[in-house]
Scaffold this active site. Structure first.
Site, PDB file in Angstrom:
ATOM      1  N   ASP A   1     -10.267  -0.092  -7.129  1.00  0.00           N
ATOM      2  CA  ASP A   1     -11.453  -0.433  -7.147  1.00  0.00           C
ATOM      3  C   ASP A   1     -12.532   0.282  -6.031  1.00  0.00           C
ATOM      4  OD1 ASP A   1     -10.285  -1.910  -5.114  1.00  0.00           O
ATOM      5  OD2 ASP A   1     -10.641  -3.827  -5.962  1.00  0.00           O
TER       6      ASP A   1
ATOM      7  N   ASP B   1      -8.941 -16.153  -3.965  1.00  0.00           N
ATOM      8  CA  ASP B   1      -8.873 -17.031  -5.254  1.00  0.00           C
ATOM      9  C   ASP B   1      -7.933 -16.655  -6.284  1.00  0.00           C
ATOM     10  OD1 ASP B   1      -9.847 -14.613  -5.951  1.00  0.00           O
ATOM     11  OD2 ASP B   1     -11.897 -15.343  -6.441  1.00  0.00           O
TER      12      ASP B   1
ATOM     13  N   HIS C   1      -7.250 -13.430  -7.130  1.00  0.00           N
ATOM     14  CA  HIS C   1      -7.612 -12.363  -7.924  1.00  0.00           C
ATOM     15  C   HIS C   1      -6.950 -10.977  -7.499  1.00  0.00           C
ATOM     16  CE1 HIS C   1     -10.774 -11.461  -4.654  1.00  0.00           C
ATOM     17  NE2 HIS C   1     -10.103 -10.218  -4.646  1.00  0.00           N
TER      18      HIS C   1
ATOM     19  N   GLU D   1     -11.827 -10.933 -10.872  1.00  0.00           N
ATOM     20  CA  GLU D   1     -12.019 -12.299 -10.439  1.00  0.00           C
ATOM     21  C   GLU D   1     -11.696 -13.158 -11.458  1.00  0.00           C
ATOM     22  OE1 GLU D   1     -12.903 -12.558  -7.425  1.00  0.00           O
ATOM     23  OE2 GLU D   1     -14.579 -11.497  -6.917  1.00  0.00           O
TER      24      GLU D   1
HETATM   25  C1  GLP Z   1     -10.538  -7.371  -2.066  1.00  0.00           C
HETATM   26  C2  GLP Z   1      -9.804  -6.215  -2.954  1.00  0.00           C
HETATM   27  C3  GLP Z   1      -8.267  -6.556  -3.433  1.00  0.00           C
HETATM   28  C4  GLP Z   1      -7.625  -7.278  -2.161  1.00  0.00           C
HETATM   29  C5  GLP Z   1      -8.686  -8.374  -1.671  1.00  0.00           C
HETATM   30  C6  GLP Z   1      -7.922  -9.116  -0.435  1.00  0.00           C
HETATM   31  O1  GLP Z   1     -11.081  -8.260  -3.130  1.00  0.00           O
HETATM   32  N1  GLP Z   1     -10.566  -5.715  -4.053  1.00  0.00           N
HETATM   33  O2  GLP Z   1      -7.802  -5.659  -3.588  1.00  0.00           O
HETATM   34  O3  GLP Z   1      -6.434  -7.520  -2.613  1.00  0.00           O
HETATM   35  O4  GLP Z   1      -9.628  -7.953  -1.119  1.00  0.00           O
HETATM   36  O5  GLP Z   1      -8.082  -8.501   0.851  1.00  0.00           O
HETATM   37  P1  GLP Z   1      -7.442  -8.750   2.220  1.00  0.00           P
HETATM   38  O6  GLP Z   1      -6.112  -7.929   2.081  1.00  0.00           O
HETATM   39  O7  GLP Z   1      -8.471  -8.327   3.136  1.00  0.00           O
HETATM   40  O8  GLP Z   1      -7.194 -10.173   2.396  1.00  0.00           O
END
Ligand code: GLP
Length: 264
Positions: free
Chosen positions: A67, A136, A138, A143
């Site tokens: 993404d 959450d 995702h 989402e």
């Molecule tokens: C964002 C990304 C996800 C990732 C999430 C968690 O939403 N799009 O791919 O898994 O953050 O991030 P973190 O690893 O910083 O908790």
């Protein structure tokens, strides 16, 4: 779904990197799906070490990232493009032409999403997809409420995600983009193998729900229950709300007992 509980972030990162390295050694022209966020940084550090000290070869590997924030150019310091080059690509011998990351500053995002899906197909699909998880539940930027059949598309970010990710942006919530280009849940489910990593107590709820709860579009990671080859590597904090910890640990510690029945 195989659930591997590790002691801490470091052990989680080493285990995840070992799984990725094994895949690359088995198939040097592996197509990897990659993730951003704070969770995979340790995994990428270990992959860099394996490259520099043990010769892990990325020259034939192709990567597709999950993404990107819509509206950010790849030069923006909080863009996922910038993140990937800083934390992984510039330290390994990957062919730059084999790196695919959604573009946040495209003219026609719909057109781009279609092109991205086609590109993944052209390479024969993703062999191993690395995922983190949002608080959450995702995966990528799918989402709550995202269709479990969704494809690469533009998605509006949830308030929770904007709050979580505001820590990376200098002017806090004001600057966090509201939209992103993301692979869909359906796109992710087409990967041949999936590896999800999670650490920290703020992921404990999401992990309990997606591993042991019902399949629901409200927790998009729960769709992984429908996939045949998923490995989840958690630290103890992220695993702390799971009900079947004893079972997962027994399986992890006694794998050798079943080997003789598997003919491998
Ligand atoms: C964002 C990304 C996800 C990732 C999430 C968690 O939403 N799009 O791919 O898994 O953050 O991030 P973190 O690893 O910083 O908790």
């Amino acid at each position: 779904m195989e659930v591997i509980i590790t002691r801490d972030y470091n052990e989680m990162s080493l285990k995840a990197a070992a799984i990725i390295a094994e895949q690359i050694k088995k198939k040097p022209d592996t197509v990897l799906g990659l993730a951003t966020g704070s969770t995979p940084i340790g995994t990428y550090k270990e992959l860099i070490r394996l490259h520099k000290e043990e010769g892990l070869d990325f020259s034939k590997v192709t990567t597709f990232n999950l993404d990107e924030y819509l509206g950010l150019s790849s030069l923006h310091k909080e863009s996922y493009n910038y993140f990937m080059w800083k934390n992984l690509f510039k330290h390994i011998n990957i062919n730059h032409e084999n790196v695919y990351i959604p573009k946040g500053d495209v003219q026609d995002a719909e057109d781009f999403c279609h092109w991205y899906e086609e590109k993944i197909k052209e390479f024969g699909g993703i062999d191993l997809q690395l995922l983190g998880i949002g608080s959450d539940g995702h995966i990528a930027f799918n989402e709550p409420g995202s269709s479990l059949m969704s494809r690469t598309r533009v998605k509006t970010l949830d308030e929770q995600t904007i709050r979580d990710n505001s820590r990376f942006f200098r002017k806090e919530e004001e600057e966090v983009p509201r939209f992103a280009i993301t692979m869909g849940v359906g796109t992710i489910l087409e990967a041949k193998k999936i590896l999800l990593i999670a650490n920290g107590v703020n992921k404990a709820d999401a992990c309990a729900k997606f591993i042991e709860g019902p399949v629901t579009s409200q927790i998009t990671a729960s769709a992984l229950q429908l996939h045949q080859h998923v490995t989840v590597v958690l630290d103890e904090e992220a695993a702390s709300k799971l009900k079947r910890i004893g079972y997962y640990n027994w399986v992890r510690d006694n794998k050798h007992l079943v080997q003789k029945y598997l003919g491998r």
